[in-house]
Design a protein around this motif. Sequence first.
Motif, PDB file in Angstrom:
ATOM      1  N   HIS A  69      -6.801 -17.261   3.269  1.00  7.68           N
ATOM      2  CA  HIS A  69      -5.556 -16.929   3.973  1.00  7.68           C
ATOM      3  C   HIS A  69      -4.383 -17.655   3.283  1.00  7.68           C
ATOM      4  CE1 HIS A  69      -2.854 -15.860   7.285  1.00  7.68           C
ATOM      5  NE2 HIS A  69      -3.817 -15.058   7.730  1.00  7.68           N
ATOM      6  N   MET A  77       4.927 -11.246  -2.937  1.00  8.46           N
ATOM      7  CA  MET A  77       3.997 -11.175  -1.822  1.00  8.46           C
ATOM      8  C   MET A  77       3.048 -12.369  -1.903  1.00  8.46           C
ATOM      9  SD  MET A  77       1.443  -7.986  -0.842  1.00  8.46           S
ATOM     10  CE  MET A  77       2.809  -6.820  -0.824  1.00  8.46           C
ATOM     11  N   HIS A 125      -2.523 -13.959   0.275  1.00  5.02           N
ATOM     12  CA  HIS A 125      -3.311 -13.323   1.334  1.00  5.02           C
ATOM     13  C   HIS A 125      -2.978 -11.850   1.469  1.00  5.02           C
ATOM     14  CE1 HIS A 125      -3.653 -12.448   5.864  1.00  5.02           C
ATOM     15  NE2 HIS A 125      -4.837 -12.232   5.336  1.00  5.02           N
ATOM     16  N   LEU A 126      -1.694 -11.506   1.528  1.00  4.07           N
ATOM     17  CA  LEU A 126      -1.305 -10.101   1.683  1.00  4.07           C
ATOM     18  C   LEU A 126      -1.615  -9.301   0.421  1.00  4.07           C
ATOM     19  CD1 LEU A 126       2.072 -10.477   3.609  1.00  4.07           C
ATOM     20  CD2 LEU A 126      -0.206  -9.981   4.525  1.00  4.07           C
ATOM     21  N   HIS A 161      -5.034  -7.640   0.156  1.00  7.56           N
ATOM     22  CA  HIS A 161      -5.358  -6.478   0.976  1.00  7.56           C
ATOM     23  C   HIS A 161      -5.226  -5.173   0.207  1.00  7.56           C
ATOM     24  CE1 HIS A 161      -5.235  -8.306   5.277  1.00  7.56           C
ATOM     25  NE2 HIS A 161      -5.807  -9.111   4.402  1.00  7.56           N
TER      26      HIS A 161
END
Length: 448
Positions: free
Chosen positions: A307, A328, A331-332, A335
């Motif tokens: 995270h 960014m 963690h993001l 995705h």
Amino acid sequence: MKPHHFSRRTFLRGVGVSMALPWLESINVWGDEPAKNAAAGIDPSSDAPVRLAVLFSGNGFHSQEWWAKGEGKSMELGKVLAPLHDFRDRMLFVKGLYHEEARKGNIHSSQTGNMLSGAPIASGGEIKSGTSFDQMLAQSYGRSTKIPSLVLGCERSNPSVHKNYSMLYSSHISWSSPTTPTPLELYPALAFDRLFKDEASPADKSVLDAVLKDAETLRRSVSTSDQRKLDEYLDSVREVEKRISNAGQRGELQGWRPTLTQPNIERPADGIPQDIAEHMRLMIDILVLGFQTDTTRITTLKLNNDHSALRFPNLPSLQQVGHGIDYMIHHLLSHSDGEDWLKVNQFFLEQTAYLARKLDSIQEGSRTLLDNTMLMHCSSMMAGARHDNDQLPVIVVGGGGGRIQGGRVIDYQGKPDRQLCRLFLSMMDKMDIHPDNFGDARTMLDEV
């Protein structure tokens, strides 16, 4: 050359400073006298200790590019592992292992807090996991060294709670007890001080300056080749000292873009480098010094949290041309399986390759330091987009003191008893620590 007699642990000493020596053929650091070994036909490197280094990067990897096929130097690697191309014949690609307890929460914290223990994780904000296998080793194997284990990190701990689990689980992979995460050292200067100074005091003079007189006395007592090796070692220590003193004075700032392009106050003498690449490399260099001097034999380096909020302005973006990968947080970014995510994955594996290359450049008799090390890189999930941890990404590089055969892909997917803790039992066995069980495992992996 006349033989000389030294104690089992040989140090250079100065006021408030003790600095362990690297392996030297003229000095019996670990075993019998070199002359006695030679007369008996014994390779002195056979007595060198086995080291353990665990590197962790959070949030998994690109879902299509973590793979290996074949064996030895002809092994094929997925793009994530491309930085380790030169070490294919020294690498174990271990597929299909997992932690049953880590599957219960299905969130970053519950998947990371038992990464090195396989223990049940307490929820509700409570802190309870299990003693990690590096600390199991430190409690016995680590007693032979000045520092039982060195626990390093490159991202601050997060004390918050996320979806009913403490984020401290996401911030620590090393646990001294079920309720105590091992303190994490983020500051290169303090990690360096811990290796070489009897009492960490950042304001003290250079470690090298304190031991130069003792080093000169020793230099007159060793062989010509050892004199060169000693000079190279002292030069490497000096280089790390210089880099620590300059850390944070260059490079781009992490995270958001501040209103100032440069600090408007004088930089503190000790701090965290603002360039994440420099931070990681400094920590790796300190790890190598710890192993090279036998000041410690066990080190974990958490490159980032699960995270993670790290950004990577040092890496040029392939998706946003002309920009770094700082649009960014990690963690993001995990995705998706975009080009920038793959580039960040490779950046983390480049740190493992950098460490392997440094270890392999240091001779210990007929072996290298990499031959005498088990270097494991792992993450708490396969792909961040799915949080999938039914099998965990794990590689081991190095020879484990001649006890590990590299250049192999070992696949446990679909087989019974595929607990990751079985690998930990096998790794502890290579360091002559033999618990009856660990975590949810009762037997070692025979193939390792």
